[in-house]
Design a protein around this motif. Structure first.
Motif, PDB file in Angstrom:
ATOM      1  N   MET A 266       0.844  -1.203   0.000  1.00  0.00           N
ATOM      2  CA  MET A 266       0.000   0.000   0.000  1.00  0.00           C
ATOM      3  C   MET A 266       0.878   1.253   0.000  1.00  0.00           C
ATOM      4  O   MET A 266       0.576   2.230  -0.702  1.00  0.00           O
ATOM      5  CB  MET A 266      -0.922   0.003   1.220  1.00  0.00           C
ATOM      6  N   ILE A 267       1.951   1.215   0.784  1.00  0.00           N
ATOM      7  CA  ILE A 267       2.871   2.358   0.843  1.00  0.00           C
ATOM      8  C   ILE A 267       3.502   2.589  -0.527  1.00  0.00           C
ATOM      9  O   ILE A 267       3.618   3.734  -0.995  1.00  0.00           O
ATOM     10  CB  ILE A 267       3.953   2.119   1.913  1.00  0.00           C
ATOM     11  N   GLN A 268       3.884   1.490  -1.198  1.00  0.00           N
ATOM     12  CA  GLN A 268       4.511   1.608  -2.512  1.00  0.00           C
ATOM     13  C   GLN A 268       3.565   2.182  -3.557  1.00  0.00           C
ATOM     14  O   GLN A 268       3.993   2.814  -4.528  1.00  0.00           O
ATOM     15  CB  GLN A 268       5.015   0.226  -2.969  1.00  0.00           C
ATOM     16  N   SER A 269       2.252   1.963  -3.369  1.00  0.00           N
ATOM     17  CA  SER A 269       1.281   2.452  -4.351  1.00  0.00           C
ATOM     18  C   SER A 269       0.904   3.920  -4.139  1.00  0.00           C
ATOM     19  O   SER A 269       0.223   4.512  -4.980  1.00  0.00           O
ATOM     20  CB  SER A 269       0.021   1.591  -4.311  1.00  0.00           C
ATOM     21  N   MET A 270       1.342   4.514  -3.031  1.00  0.00           N
ATOM     22  CA  MET A 270       1.001   5.904  -2.748  1.00  0.00           C
ATOM     23  C   MET A 270       1.879   6.863  -3.546  1.00  0.00           C
ATOM     24  O   MET A 270       2.984   6.522  -3.982  1.00  0.00           O
ATOM     25  CB  MET A 270       1.135   6.191  -1.247  1.00  0.00           C
ATOM     26  N   GLY A 289       6.530  -1.041   8.752  1.00  0.00           N
ATOM     27  CA  GLY A 289       7.722  -0.230   8.551  1.00  0.00           C
ATOM     28  C   GLY A 289       7.807   0.970   9.460  1.00  0.00           C
ATOM     29  O   GLY A 289       8.799   1.706   9.433  1.00  0.00           O
ATOM     30  N   THR A 290       6.801   1.206  10.313  1.00  0.00           N
ATOM     31  CA  THR A 290       6.862   2.312  11.262  1.00  0.00           C
ATOM     32  C   THR A 290       8.025   2.111  12.229  1.00  0.00           C
ATOM     33  O   THR A 290       8.247   1.014  12.740  1.00  0.00           O
ATOM     34  CB  THR A 290       5.556   2.405  12.078  1.00  0.00           C
ATOM     35  N   ILE A 296      10.523   8.562   8.999  1.00  0.00           N
ATOM     36  CA  ILE A 296      11.324   7.993   7.930  1.00  0.00           C
ATOM     37  C   ILE A 296      10.682   8.341   6.584  1.00  0.00           C
ATOM     38  O   ILE A 296       9.495   8.625   6.502  1.00  0.00           O
ATOM     39  CB  ILE A 296      11.467   6.466   8.070  1.00  0.00           C
ATOM     40  N   VAL A 297      11.495   8.314   5.542  1.00  0.00           N
ATOM     41  CA  VAL A 297      11.019   8.545   4.183  1.00  0.00           C
ATOM     42  C   VAL A 297      11.356   7.311   3.365  1.00  0.00           C
ATOM     43  O   VAL A 297      12.516   6.881   3.318  1.00  0.00           O
ATOM     44  CB  VAL A 297      11.665   9.798   3.552  1.00  0.00           C
ATOM     45  N   THR A 298      10.351   6.717   2.736  1.00  0.00           N
ATOM     46  CA  THR A 298      10.550   5.485   1.971  1.00  0.00           C
ATOM     47  C   THR A 298      11.209   5.777   0.624  1.00  0.00           C
ATOM     48  O   THR A 298      11.360   6.936   0.229  1.00  0.00           O
ATOM     49  CB  THR A 298       9.206   4.768   1.745  1.00  0.00           C
ATOM     50  N   ASP A 299      11.563   4.701  -0.075  1.00  0.00           N
ATOM     51  CA  ASP A 299      12.226   4.839  -1.370  1.00  0.00           C
ATOM     52  C   ASP A 299      11.368   5.580  -2.383  1.00  0.00           C
ATOM     53  O   ASP A 299      11.898   6.259  -3.276  1.00  0.00           O
ATOM     54  CB  ASP A 299      12.575   3.449  -1.929  1.00  0.00           C
TER      55      ASP A 299
END
Length: 514
Positions: A266-270, A289-290, A296-299
């Motif tokens: 879901m995070i990757q699709s945002m 991933g929290t 934090i900032v994802t890839d």
């Protein structure tokens, strides 16, 4: 404690505690971070103690914010009472130390959610602040407008916010996001909260899932969902994730780790620049991933905020609310207002919140004797009709209404014919006017929406005035029945006129500046 800005007693709460017969003590500098200096406490009659160790030794009742450390618990002894957040479900060692010391421990997070205990509900007080602050933190990291704008430089779309969990924190977040102009969606396993969500201007997200289980746990909290419900829930979130700019998760289950509701896919699709605020980070987090107490900032450029100190970031407000909760708890523990605690284990609130008492561990508490705030299951959402079904429904309603009107007209015609057979011609002239007036008045007034009755008060007053004039003209008739009906018309129309003017006057007064 390092990183904690809140304090469990304010100068105002100290004054109230003194009225209960208590002498108040506070550690030197304890309220400084919340905006309450030692001088303010001294002015309120509070004794300032130099060290925490000296305070624990001298005080009979110790009030804290954060759960006590092992060192602090070892300072307890028989007869002392500790009132604090305690996290008893994950603090077995702390409970054991309290039992060995023979101290009484009241965990503020264990206060039941019943009407009588709302004044002591510290979890709700802090959750309210956390929900509001979560939106502020999200906005600070979002970098764009919440509200949509049309400017000379182009159109700016409003931000889309999803709040997962419509408890106290969730509702506070919804209120803040809506007030900033965002388009807000909310989800909760308890469909009965849909009405609250929609009343605040947000859209409730429904699941197309048949489940007879109620999502509300005893005490007003959510309970674990079935695996089938969880899968349907995650599928819905995957559908929503690409469109959301901000996601705020607040889902917690009492005495259990926080459920994972927002997964890595879901995070990757945002979208890049989106923000997730995980208010359940202290209990493991709702977001995969929290990192507790970190941002934090994802890839793919999504910011995940896992701070656990949102109430502490608004220390003055949080301290006032928490100190009030503590004061109410102590007030219930002091029924005689003589500065002496009466630890009544037969009281539902005190028993539920007590986790250690006179050398025994009393957690978990027994079921409440009184019913928690009841939640009403909503009726099933009506099935959306197709255009053909809507037309068929409207046609059926029109036929039914026409049939009713024809029936009433037929009955009225028959009655008038019967009256005409026995009544004199002079009476019938007046009677026909009377019947037609009733019919026309009914059609004109009854079909007006109730919401428009007050704005149309002047119009109804004019109609009533015409009725009075007509009635006065009929009073001179020789028939006693016509005179009686005319007099009744004057009386009832007079009530309508004077009452209408009175209501209109009161409405106008509401809009006048004081």
């Amino acid at each position: 404690m390092k990183g904690e800005n809140r304090v469990a007693m304010t100068p105002d709460s100290a004054r109230q505690l003194q009225k209960l017969g208590y002498e108040c003590l506070i550690e030197k500098g304890a309220g400084h971070a919340a905006g309450f200096d030692d001088a303010a406490y001294e002015a309120a009659g509070v004794t300032v103690i130099k060290t925490a160790a000296a305070l624990w030794k001298e005080a009979d009742i110790i009030a804290k914010v954060r759960p006590p450390t092992e060192t602090e618990l070892k300072r307890l002894n028989k007869g002392k009472t500790l009132i604090s957040f305690f996290n008893p479900a994950e603090n077995e060692k702390g409970l054991e130390i309290a039992r060995e010391k023979g101290a009484n421990v009241i965990a503020m997070e264990m206060v039941p959610r019943i009407s009588r205990a709302q004044k002591m509900d510290a979890l709700s007080s802090m959750a309210n602040i956390a929900g509001y602050r979560a939106v502020i933190e999200a906005g600070n990291n979002f970098g764009r407008f919440f509200t949509g704008q049309v400017t000379a430089a182009g159109k700016v779309p409003p931000a889309k916010v999803l709040v997962v969990g419509a408890g106290v924190a969730g509702l506070a977040a919804i209120g803040a996001a809506v007030s900033l102009g965002a388009i807000v969606y909310a989800f909760d396993v308890r469909p009965e909260v849909a009405e609250q969500v929609e009343s605040m201007g947000a859209e409730f997200v429904y699941l197309d899932f048949e489940d007879d289980q109620d999502g509300a746990e005893t005490g007003g909290y959510a309970k674990p969902s079935s695996p089938e419900f969880r899968e349907a829930q995650l599928a819905k979130f995957r559908e929503l994730a690409p469109d959301m700019d901000i996601v705020i998760t607040t889902a917690l289950i009492p005495n259990q780790p926080a459920p994972i509701l927002w997964t890595k896919d879901m995070i990757q699709s945002m979208k890049r620049g989106s923000v997730i605020v995980d208010l359940a980070a202290e209990r493991g987090g709702n977001v995969e991933g929290t990192v507790k107490d970190e941002k934090i900032v994802t890839d793919n450029g999504v910011t995940i905020i896992g701070y656990t100190d949102f109430p502490s970031r608004m220390a003055a407000q949080a301290s006032q609310l928490y100190a009030t909760n503590i004061r109410h708890m102590i007030s219930d523990l002091t029924p005689n207002k003589d500065g002496q605690i009466v630890h009544d284990m037969e009281d539902d609130v005190i028993r539920s919140a007590t986790v250690a008492y006179q050398g025994e561990i009393t957690f978990p508490p027994p079921p409440l004797k009184v019913q928690a705030i009841a939640s009403k299951k909503p009726q099933a959402q009506p099935k959306e009709l197709t255009p053909e079904e809507k037309r068929e429904q409207e046609l059926a309603a029109f036929r039914a209404e026409t049939k009713q009107q024809v029936t009433l007209l037929t009955i009225g015609t028959v009655l008038m014919l019967l009256v005409g057979l026995v009544a004199p011609a002079s009476f019938m002239q007046h009677f026909i006017v009377f019947v037609l007036s009733v019919f026309v008045g009914f059609q004109v007034i009854w079909n007006v929406s109730h919401a428009l009755h007050t704005p149309l008060m002047a119009v109804t007053n004019a109609i009533s005035s015409i009725i009075i004039l007509g009635a006065l003209m009929q009073i001179g008739s020789g028939s006693w029945l016509v005179i009686l009906l005319a007099a009744l018309s004057v009386f009832m129309a007079g009530i309508n006129i004077f009452g209408g003017f009175l209501v209109t006057r009161r409405m106008l007064a509401m809009f006048q500046k004081s």
